[in-house]
Design a protein around this motif. Structure first.
Motif, PDB file in Angstrom:
ATOM      1  N   GLN A 168       5.614  -2.774  -4.871  1.00  0.00           N
ATOM      2  CA  GLN A 168       4.768  -2.283  -3.798  1.00  0.00           C
ATOM      3  C   GLN A 168       3.697  -1.358  -4.371  1.00  0.00           C
ATOM      4  O   GLN A 168       3.866  -0.773  -5.439  1.00  0.00           O
ATOM      5  N   ARG A 169       2.604  -1.261  -3.628  1.00  0.00           N
ATOM      6  CA  ARG A 169       1.546  -0.330  -3.995  1.00  0.00           C
ATOM      7  C   ARG A 169       1.642   0.869  -3.080  1.00  0.00           C
ATOM      8  O   ARG A 169       1.775   0.722  -1.864  1.00  0.00           O
ATOM      9  N   THR A 170       1.621   2.055  -3.664  1.00  0.00           N
ATOM     10  CA  THR A 170       1.794   3.271  -2.878  1.00  0.00           C
ATOM     11  C   THR A 170       0.459   3.994  -2.751  1.00  0.00           C
ATOM     12  O   THR A 170      -0.530   3.639  -3.374  1.00  0.00           O
ATOM     13  N   GLY A 171       0.458   5.025  -1.947  1.00  0.00           N
ATOM     14  CA  GLY A 171      -0.762   5.795  -1.691  1.00  0.00           C
ATOM     15  C   GLY A 171      -0.715   6.289  -0.272  1.00  0.00           C
ATOM     16  O   GLY A 171       0.343   6.652   0.240  1.00  0.00           O
ATOM     17  N   THR A 172      -1.835   6.284   0.401  1.00  0.00           N
ATOM     18  CA  THR A 172      -1.845   6.700   1.808  1.00  0.00           C
ATOM     19  C   THR A 172      -1.103   5.685   2.669  1.00  0.00           C
ATOM     20  O   THR A 172      -0.605   6.004   3.737  1.00  0.00           O
ATOM     21  N   LYS A 173      -1.025   4.445   2.170  1.00  0.00           N
ATOM     22  CA  LYS A 173      -0.320   3.391   2.883  1.00  0.00           C
ATOM     23  C   LYS A 173       0.460   2.553   1.876  1.00  0.00           C
ATOM     24  O   LYS A 173      -0.057   2.195   0.825  1.00  0.00           O
ATOM     25  N   ILE A 174       1.727   2.249   2.199  1.00  0.00           N
ATOM     26  CA  ILE A 174       2.550   1.438   1.310  1.00  0.00           C
ATOM     27  C   ILE A 174       2.315  -0.047   1.617  1.00  0.00           C
ATOM     28  O   ILE A 174       2.412  -0.478   2.760  1.00  0.00           O
ATOM     29  N   GLN A 175       2.033  -0.809   0.588  1.00  0.00           N
ATOM     30  CA  GLN A 175       1.780  -2.235   0.731  1.00  0.00           C
ATOM     31  C   GLN A 175       2.780  -3.016  -0.120  1.00  0.00           C
ATOM     32  O   GLN A 175       2.803  -2.883  -1.350  1.00  0.00           O
ATOM     33  N   ILE A 176       3.638  -3.820   0.520  1.00  0.00           N
ATOM     34  CA  ILE A 176       4.590  -4.660  -0.198  1.00  0.00           C
ATOM     35  C   ILE A 176       3.828  -5.813  -0.842  1.00  0.00           C
ATOM     36  O   ILE A 176       3.107  -6.550  -0.168  1.00  0.00           O
ATOM     37  N   LEU A 177       3.993  -5.965  -2.156  1.00  0.00           N
ATOM     38  CA  LEU A 177       3.277  -7.009  -2.877  1.00  0.00           C
ATOM     39  C   LEU A 177       4.157  -8.208  -3.192  1.00  0.00           C
ATOM     40  O   LEU A 177       3.698  -9.352  -3.146  1.00  0.00           O
ATOM     41  N   ALA A 178       5.427  -7.956  -3.510  1.00  0.00           N
ATOM     42  CA  ALA A 178       6.312  -9.059  -3.879  1.00  0.00           C
ATOM     43  C   ALA A 178       7.767  -8.642  -3.729  1.00  0.00           C
ATOM     44  O   ALA A 178       8.120  -7.480  -3.933  1.00  0.00           O
ATOM     45  N   VAL A 179       8.608  -9.612  -3.377  1.00  0.00           N
ATOM     46  CA  VAL A 179      10.061  -9.444  -3.341  1.00  0.00           C
ATOM     47  C   VAL A 179      10.637 -10.546  -4.211  1.00  0.00           C
ATOM     48  O   VAL A 179      10.483 -11.740  -3.896  1.00  0.00           O
ATOM     49  N   GLY A 180      11.278 -10.149  -5.303  1.00  0.00           N
ATOM     50  CA  GLY A 180      11.689 -11.140  -6.283  1.00  0.00           C
ATOM     51  C   GLY A 180      10.442 -11.763  -6.889  1.00  0.00           C
ATOM     52  O   GLY A 180       9.511 -11.070  -7.285  1.00  0.00           O
ATOM     53  N   VAL A 181      10.391 -13.096  -6.917  1.00  0.00           N
ATOM     54  CA  VAL A 181       9.200 -13.771  -7.437  1.00  0.00           C
ATOM     55  C   VAL A 181       8.280 -14.221  -6.310  1.00  0.00           C
ATOM     56  O   VAL A 181       7.239 -14.847  -6.554  1.00  0.00           O
ATOM     57  N   TYR A 182       8.640 -13.880  -5.076  1.00  0.00           N
ATOM     58  CA  TYR A 182       7.850 -14.308  -3.919  1.00  0.00           C
ATOM     59  C   TYR A 182       6.802 -13.260  -3.559  1.00  0.00           C
ATOM     60  O   TYR A 182       7.126 -12.112  -3.229  1.00  0.00           O
ATOM     61  N   VAL A 183       5.545 -13.637  -3.638  1.00  0.00           N
ATOM     62  CA  VAL A 183       4.425 -12.734  -3.379  1.00  0.00           C
ATOM     63  C   VAL A 183       4.226 -12.568  -1.876  1.00  0.00           C
ATOM     64  O   VAL A 183       4.234 -13.549  -1.131  1.00  0.00           O
TER      65      VAL A 183
END
Length: 336
Positions: A168-183
């Motif tokens: 995940q990308r963190t900052g002012t807002k958390i953005q999930i990028l991938a779970v396992g190999v699934y983007v």
């Protein structure tokens, strides 16, 4: 298959067991054949301390924790867990692995552990030493890339079990990028590179907008977190007329004990300065250092100075600021 053995009553006469332990403890700790690795975990996690023993024969594998320079606390002998601590168990695959498992790790579990082979005559051979560190601090690494390059953000989990890896990308807002190999993002530049214990996040054609903090974590209530700071190199352009002074900007907010290196790139890399010390015989060049600024100054520029320059930190994975210098004979040439 790995089997877990928890604290249990040891069969056989208690006197023989106590006698074995007495003889065992009365001998000094022997030197280790080889040293193992450090393991870092957070409170509440499961720590697996590895030990591989080949050609064991009739001997026993023993786990102990170093209490002082002169004393060790015996934790297990073979399958039998000697301590009454219910969080400790021995993980054995029926062959060579004799791992010590600590559930719900606490800060008091930190310390030096040794896996040893003991014979009936109380002779011991050191097999592996494991240093367990328990801390709330996160693992943190740093990746630097130039705009347009591919950035590989590293993440390694040795003992994942049935948990998932989440990027995940963190900052002012958390953005999930991938779970396992699934983007989980629509950004086609992103994918997960999974090989064995590695779960690296790959970002192709990075831009300055990708700059920031990323987290690789396990999918559990108290996750193990690996933080990666991605720094995308700035790129600026300086234009000057022949005979003028060109100032190539470079600013580092958090430099620490690293040095700033200026170099000219192209078919051949030329080191121009390290810190404020100039490494070229060209008297027109010097470094202008004020606070966080490390600007490269070139007096009386010529068209021969035209090209790409880099201001970078002196480390294995440097932060790079690229500056393109355009020199023209006339002001009209600068507008072209």
């Amino acid at each position: 298959m790995l089997h877990r053995y928890h604290s249990t009553k040891m069969e056989g006469s208690s006197s023989s067991i106590l006698g074995f332990l007495y003889v065992f403890c009365s001998h000094g700790v022997l030197g280790l054949d080889h040293v193992g690795t450090n393991i870092k975990t957070r409170p509440g996690q499961i720590a697996v301390l590895p030990c591989i023993v080949t050609d064991l024969g009739s001997r026993q594998v023993l786990w102990a924790k170093t209490v002082s320079t002169e004393r060790q606390e015996i934790l297990s002998i073979g399958h039998f867990v000697w301590t009454t601590n219910p969080r400790l168990s021995v993980e054995h695959d029926g062959d060579t692995q004799w791992n010590l498992v600590i559930d719900d790790v606490r800060e008091g579990d930190a310390g030096a552990y040794t896996c040893q082979v003991a014979s009936d005559d109380a002779t011991r051979t050191g097999v592996a030493a494991v240093q367990l560190e328990v801390s709330w601090e996160e693992d943190r690494s740093r990746v630097a890339a130039k705009a347009g390059e591919t950035a590989v953000l590293p993440c390694t989990f040795r003992y994942l079990g049935n948990k998932q890896v989440v990027w995940q990308r963190t900052g002012t807002k958390i953005q999930i990028l991938a779970v396992g190999v699934y983007v989980s993002t629509s950004d086609a530049r992103i994918h997960v590179q999974h090989r064995g214990k590695q779960w690296n996040l790959v970002i192709n054609d990075v831009t300055e907008g990708d700059d920031g903090q990323y987290e690789c974590r396990t999918s559990e209530n108290i996750p193990t977190i690996i933080t990666v700071d991605l720094a995308v190199a700035d790129r600026s352009r300086v234009a000057a007329k022949a005979g003028e002074t060109a100032i190539l900007p470079c600013t580092f907010r958090y430099l620490g004990n690293k040095q700033v290196v200026w170099q000219r790139t192209g078919t051949k890399i030329q080191i121009l300065a390290v810190g404020v010390y100039v490494f070229t015989s060209d008297a027109r060049i010097h470094v202008q250092h004020r606070g966080k600024q490390w600007n490269l100054v070139i007096n009386d520029v010529t068209e021969g100075d035209d090209g790409q320059y880099e201001c970078r930190t002196s480390e294995n994975i440097p932060t790079i600021i690229t500056v393109d210098l355009a020199v023209a004979e006339t002001a009209a040439g600068l507008d072209e």
